[in-house]
Design a protein around this motif. Structure first.
Motif, mmCIF file in Angstrom:
data_model
loop_
_atom_site.group_PDB
_atom_site.id
_atom_site.type_symbol
_atom_site.label_atom_id
_atom_site.label_comp_id
_atom_site.label_asym_id
_atom_site.label_seq_id
_atom_site.Cartn_x
_atom_site.Cartn_y
_atom_site.Cartn_z
ATOM 1 N N SER A 185 1.090 -1.458 0.119
ATOM 2 C CA SER A 185 -0.147 0.044 -0.195
ATOM 3 C C SER A 185 0.565 1.455 0.093
ATOM 4 O O SER A 185 0.478 2.133 -0.636
ATOM 5 C CB SER A 185 -0.888 -0.097 0.774
ATOM 6 O OG SER A 185 -1.748 1.188 1.303
ATOM 7 N N CYS A 186 1.673 0.976 0.893
ATOM 8 C CA CYS A 186 2.719 2.433 1.383
ATOM 9 C C CYS A 186 3.475 2.438 -1.035
ATOM 10 O O CYS A 186 3.699 3.352 -1.081
ATOM 11 C CB CYS A 186 4.233 2.034 1.648
ATOM 12 S SG CYS A 186 5.448 3.225 2.236
ATOM 13 N N ILE A 187 4.053 1.697 -0.556
ATOM 14 C CA ILE A 187 4.241 1.880 -2.378
ATOM 15 C C ILE A 187 3.596 1.991 -3.686
ATOM 16 O O ILE A 187 3.489 2.970 -4.630
ATOM 17 C CB ILE A 187 5.315 0.358 -2.607
ATOM 18 C CG1 ILE A 187 6.219 -0.235 -2.432
ATOM 19 C CG2 ILE A 187 5.132 0.384 -4.544
ATOM 20 C CD1 ILE A 187 6.788 -1.339 -2.190
ATOM 21 N N ASP A 188 2.116 1.726 -3.133
ATOM 22 C CA ASP A 188 1.602 2.119 -4.110
ATOM 23 C C ASP A 188 1.150 3.471 -4.713
ATOM 24 O O ASP A 188 1.098 4.438 -5.559
ATOM 25 C CB ASP A 188 0.103 1.620 -3.597
ATOM 26 C CG ASP A 188 -1.199 2.139 -4.960
ATOM 27 O OD1 ASP A 188 -0.795 1.870 -6.126
ATOM 28 O OD2 ASP A 188 -2.158 2.481 -4.663
ATOM 29 N N LYS A 189 1.347 4.155 -2.856
ATOM 30 C CA LYS A 189 0.949 5.776 -2.624
ATOM 31 C C LYS A 189 1.647 6.444 -2.850
ATOM 32 O O LYS A 189 2.182 7.953 -3.945
ATOM 33 C CB LYS A 189 0.854 5.822 -1.471
ATOM 34 C CG LYS A 189 0.859 7.590 -0.951
ATOM 35 C CD LYS A 189 1.125 6.910 0.840
ATOM 36 C CE LYS A 189 -0.352 7.180 1.253
ATOM 37 N NZ LYS A 189 -0.146 6.889 2.764
ATOM 38 N N CYS A 190 3.323 6.374 -2.958
ATOM 39 C CA CYS A 190 4.053 6.564 -3.532
ATOM 40 C C CYS A 190 4.482 6.802 -4.795
ATOM 41 O O CYS A 190 5.037 7.630 -5.761
ATOM 42 C CB CYS A 190 5.903 5.457 -2.829
ATOM 43 S SG CYS A 190 6.237 6.132 -1.550
ATOM 44 N N CYS A 191 3.896 5.161 -5.546
ATOM 45 C CA CYS A 191 3.617 5.231 -7.514
ATOM 46 C C CYS A 191 3.208 6.610 -7.390
ATOM 47 O O CYS A 191 3.132 7.526 -8.650
ATOM 48 C CB CYS A 191 3.337 4.299 -7.341
ATOM 49 S SG CYS A 191 4.645 2.634 -7.502
ATOM 50 N N TYR A 248 4.373 16.167 -2.696
ATOM 51 C CA TYR A 248 5.566 15.172 -3.010
ATOM 52 C C TYR A 248 5.546 14.427 -1.573
ATOM 53 O O TYR A 248 4.521 13.231 -1.724
ATOM 54 C CB TYR A 248 6.038 15.510 -4.328
ATOM 55 C CG TYR A 248 6.972 13.951 -4.244
ATOM 56 C CD1 TYR A 248 6.609 12.207 -4.954
ATOM 57 C CD2 TYR A 248 8.660 13.426 -3.452
ATOM 58 C CE1 TYR A 248 7.002 11.745 -4.981
ATOM 59 C CE2 TYR A 248 8.562 11.829 -3.916
ATOM 60 C CZ TYR A 248 7.933 11.183 -4.317
ATOM 61 O OH TYR A 248 8.495 9.926 -3.973
ATOM 62 N N TYR A 249 6.487 15.028 -1.314
ATOM 63 C CA TYR A 249 6.631 14.669 0.261
ATOM 64 C C TYR A 249 6.037 14.914 1.247
ATOM 65 O O TYR A 249 5.894 13.730 2.655
ATOM 66 C CB TYR A 249 8.161 14.921 0.764
ATOM 67 C CG TYR A 249 8.857 14.462 -0.439
ATOM 68 C CD1 TYR A 249 10.200 13.965 -0.066
ATOM 69 C CD2 TYR A 249 10.206 16.204 -1.158
ATOM 70 C CE1 TYR A 249 10.953 13.452 -1.042
ATOM 71 C CE2 TYR A 249 11.249 15.480 -2.345
ATOM 72 C CZ TYR A 249 11.721 14.837 -1.682
ATOM 73 O OH TYR A 249 12.560 14.380 -2.506
ATOM 74 N N GLU A 250 4.860 15.514 1.201
ATOM 75 C CA GLU A 250 4.175 15.831 2.058
ATOM 76 C C GLU A 250 3.028 14.665 2.129
ATOM 77 O O GLU A 250 2.954 13.837 2.725
ATOM 78 C CB GLU A 250 2.953 16.394 2.390
ATOM 79 C CG GLU A 250 4.277 17.911 2.628
ATOM 80 C CD GLU A 250 2.868 19.405 2.518
ATOM 81 O OE1 GLU A 250 2.958 20.298 3.428
ATOM 82 O OE2 GLU A 250 1.371 19.362 1.567
ATOM 83 N N GLN A 251 3.067 14.140 0.418
ATOM 84 C CA GLN A 251 1.735 12.667 0.315
ATOM 85 C C GLN A 251 2.624 11.756 0.373
ATOM 86 O O GLN A 251 1.885 10.930 1.465
ATOM 87 C CB GLN A 251 1.769 12.541 -1.197
ATOM 88 C CG GLN A 251 0.688 13.883 -1.309
ATOM 89 C CD GLN A 251 0.513 13.290 -3.427
ATOM 90 O OE1 GLN A 251 1.150 13.269 -4.175
ATOM 91 N NE2 GLN A 251 -1.064 13.193 -2.997
ATOM 92 N N VAL A 252 3.991 10.991 0.091
ATOM 93 C CA VAL A 252 4.596 9.766 0.960
ATOM 94 C C VAL A 252 4.988 9.941 2.152
ATOM 95 O O VAL A 252 5.122 8.692 2.505
ATOM 96 C CB VAL A 252 5.934 10.152 0.005
ATOM 97 C CG1 VAL A 252 5.829 10.071 -1.564
ATOM 98 C CG2 VAL A 252 6.686 11.008 0.066
ATOM 99 N N LEU A 253 4.814 11.085 2.949
ATOM 100 C CA LEU A 253 5.486 10.131 4.570
ATOM 101 C C LEU A 253 3.910 10.420 5.145
ATOM 102 O O LEU A 253 4.148 10.334 7.063
ATOM 103 C CB LEU A 253 6.017 11.861 5.193
ATOM 104 C CG LEU A 253 6.945 12.137 4.387
ATOM 105 C CD1 LEU A 253 8.146 13.617 5.266
ATOM 106 C CD2 LEU A 253 8.301 10.970 5.141
ATOM 107 N N GLY A 254 2.790 11.240 4.036
ATOM 108 C CA GLY A 254 1.587 10.933 5.492
ATOM 109 C C GLY A 254 0.966 9.751 5.653
ATOM 110 O O GLY A 254 1.724 8.503 5.196
#
Length: 429
Positions: free
Chosen positions: A311-317, A423-429
Motif C-alpha cells: 500500500s505504501c509503495i502504491d501511494k509513492c507511485c 510530493y513529500y507530504e504525500q509520501v510521508l503522510g
C-alpha cells in the motif's frame, strides 16, 4: 519598418494567454532582474560535457538563481504567479483570445500531415466578425513566423516548436507529439497576440481569419522566389562583411545572449536528465507493489505487514507519477521554449547587424566616392533612419522579453518547488 519606429510597450494585461506550460528560462546574472550585466559577462563558462558534475555546478552557481530583483510594474506572463493578482481598478485590455485545439490527421497520396483548429474571439474593430474558426498546418505557422521576421526584423518573434521528423517510424506523429506541438502552437499564437506591435500585423490577422484558399492566395502575394533569393544573398554578403563598430549596448546584449544560451541549454540538459531518472525510478518502483501482494499470500504471519508495504509503495507511485507530470508540463516545456528563444535572439542580432552593415557600406562608398554622391547621401539618410528604428525596436523589445523570461522561469521553478513539497507530504503522510 514602419511598425518598428514605434517602440513596443508592454500592456498592463498584455502577456501570453493560456498555453499549457510549453511550448516556456537579464541583469547581473542570466536569471536576474537587475539591469546591469557585468557579473553575467564574467560568468564562468560551464562544461556541458561533464555530466557527473552538472548538478553540483548548477547548485553552486548563485548567479543563475538570483531572482529577487523584480519591479512591481513589470509585465507578467501567464505562467507567473504574479499574473494571478489583479488590482480592482486595473482595466482588462485584452481584446484578442486565441485557442488551438482539435488536431486532425490528413492522409493524401503525397503526404500525411496534421491540421489544428484555431478559434479566435475578438472585440477589435478592424476584424469583420467577433469570432473566427480556421484550420492550419505546421507549414502555415512557419510562413507566419517568416513573415513577421521580414516585417519586424529586430523584434523578438516567439519561437515555433521544432519540426521533428523521426525516420523509420510507421506512424509519423504519435499522440504525445501531437499534443506537445498543439500546446506549443497555442503558446506561439498567444505570445504574438499579446505583443504590443506584432498583434497588429496584417499577416497575423490573415492567418487567424482567412479560409484555406484565401490564405493560399495571400501567400502568393508575398515576395517572389527570385526576390527572396536576392535578399538572402545580399544579407549573407553583409553578414560576412560584418559591422565595423557595433554600439556598446548591443555588444553587451550579444554577450548576454551567448551566456544565456549556454546556461539555459545546461538547465534543459539537467531537467531532461532528472525526468529520465525519475521515470526509471517510477517504472521500477511500480513493479514492487504486486510482488509484495503475491508475497503476502505465501507468508501468513507477515501478510498484514507485506500488504502495508504494498500500500505504501502504491501511494509513492501515485505521488511520483504526479510529480513527473508536473515536471513534464510545468518545467521542461518552459525551459525548452527559452532554449529556442536563445536561438531566435541570435537571429535578431544578426538581422540588426545586417541593417547596420548596409549603412556602413554606403558610408564607406561615399567616403571613397565610388558612386554618385547625391544618390548615396539620400540612401544614407534613409538607412540611418532604418538603423535607428531597428535599434529602438530591439532595445524596447529586449527589456520586455527579459522581464517576461524572468517571470516565466521564476514561476516554473517555484511551481516545481511547491510540487516537490506536496510530493513529500504525500509520501510521508
Amino acid at each position: 519598418m514602419e511598425g518598428e519606429c514605434r517602440a513596443p510597450q508592454a500592456r498592463s494585461s498584455g502577456l501570453p494567454a493560456g498555453g499549457a506550460g510549453v511550448e516556456s528560462p537579464g541583469g547581473d546574472a542570466p536569471l536576474s532582474g537587475s539591469s546591469g550585466s557585468s557579473a553575467l559577462l564574467q560568468a564562468e563558462v560551464l562544461d556541458l560535457d561533464e555530466d557527473e558534475d552538472d548538478l553540483e555546478v548548477f547548485s553552486k552557481d548563485a548567479s543563475l538563481m538570483d531572482m529577487n530583483s523584480f519591479s512591481p510594474m513589470m509585465p507578467t506572463s501567464p505562467l507567473s504567479m504574479i499574473n494571478q493578482v489583479k488590482f480592482e481598478d486595473e482595466p482588462d485590455l485584452k481584446d484578442l483570445f486565441i485557442t488551438v485545439d482539435e488536431p486532425e490527421s490528413h492522409v493524401t497520396t503525397i503526404e500525411t500531415f496534421i491540421t489544428y483548429r484555431i478559434i479566435t474571439k475578438t472585440s477589435r474593430g478592424e476584424f469583420d466578425s467577433s469570432e473566427f474558426e480556421v484550420r492550419r498546418r505546421y507549414q502555415d505557422f512557419l510562413w507566419l513566423k517568416e513573415r513577421l521576421e521580414d516585417a519586424h526584423p529586430t523584434l523578438i518573434i516567439p519561437p515555433l516548436p521544432e519540426k521533428f521528423i523521426v525516420k523509420g517510424m510507421v506512424e509519423r506523429f504519435n499522440d504525445d507529439f501531437i499534443e506537445t506541438r498543439r500546446k506549443a502552437l497555442h503558446k506561439f499564437l498567444n505570445r504574438i497576440a499579446d505583443h504590443p506591435t506584432l498583434t497588429f500585423n496584417e499577416d497575423f490577422k490573415v492567418f487567424l481569419t482567412a479560409q484555406a484558399w484565401e490564405l493560399s492566395s495571400h501567400k502568393k502575394q508575398g515576395p517572389g522566389l527570385l526576390s527572396r533569393m536576392g535578399q538572402t544573398v545580399r544579407a549573407v554578403a553583409l553578414s560576412m562583411r560584418g559591422v565595423k563598430s557595433r554600439p556598446e549596448e548591443f555588444m553587451e546584449m550579444n554577450n548576454f545572449i551567448e551566456t544565456f544560451s549556454q546556461k539555459i541549454n545546461l538547465i534543459d540538459k539537467i531537467s531532461q536528465r532528472i525526468y529520465k531518472e525519475e521515470r526509471e525510478y517510477f517504472d521500477e518502483m511500480k513493479e514492487y507493489g504486486p510482488i509484495h501482494i503475491l508475497w503476502s499470500a505465501s507468508e501468513e504471519d507477515l501478510a498484514d505487514t507485506l500488504k502495508g508495504v504494498a500500500s505504501c509503495i502504491d501511494k509513492c507511485c501515485k505521488a511520483t507519477e504526479k510529480r513527473m507530470s508536473g515536471l513534464s508540463e510545468a518545467l521542461l516545456p518552459v525551459v525548452h521554449e527559452y532554449v529556442l528563444y536563445s536561438e531566435m535572439l541570435m537571429g535578431v542580432m544578426k538581422r540588426r547587424d545586417q541593417i547596420q552593415a548596409e549603412l556602413d557600406s554606403k558610408v564607406e562608398a561615399l567616403t571613397s566616392k565610388k558612386a554618385d554622391t547625391d544618390l548615396l547621401t539620400e540612401e544614407i539618410g534613409k538607412l540611418e533612419d532604418k538603423v535607428e528604428c531597428a535599434n529602438n525596436a530591439l532595445k524596447a523589445d529586449w527589456e520586455r522579453w527579459k522581464q517576461n523570461m524572468q517571470n516565466d522561469i521564476k514561476s516554473a521553478f517555484t511551481d516545481m518547488a511547491e510540487e516537490n513539497i506536496h510530493y513529500y507530504e504525500q509520501v510521508l503522510g
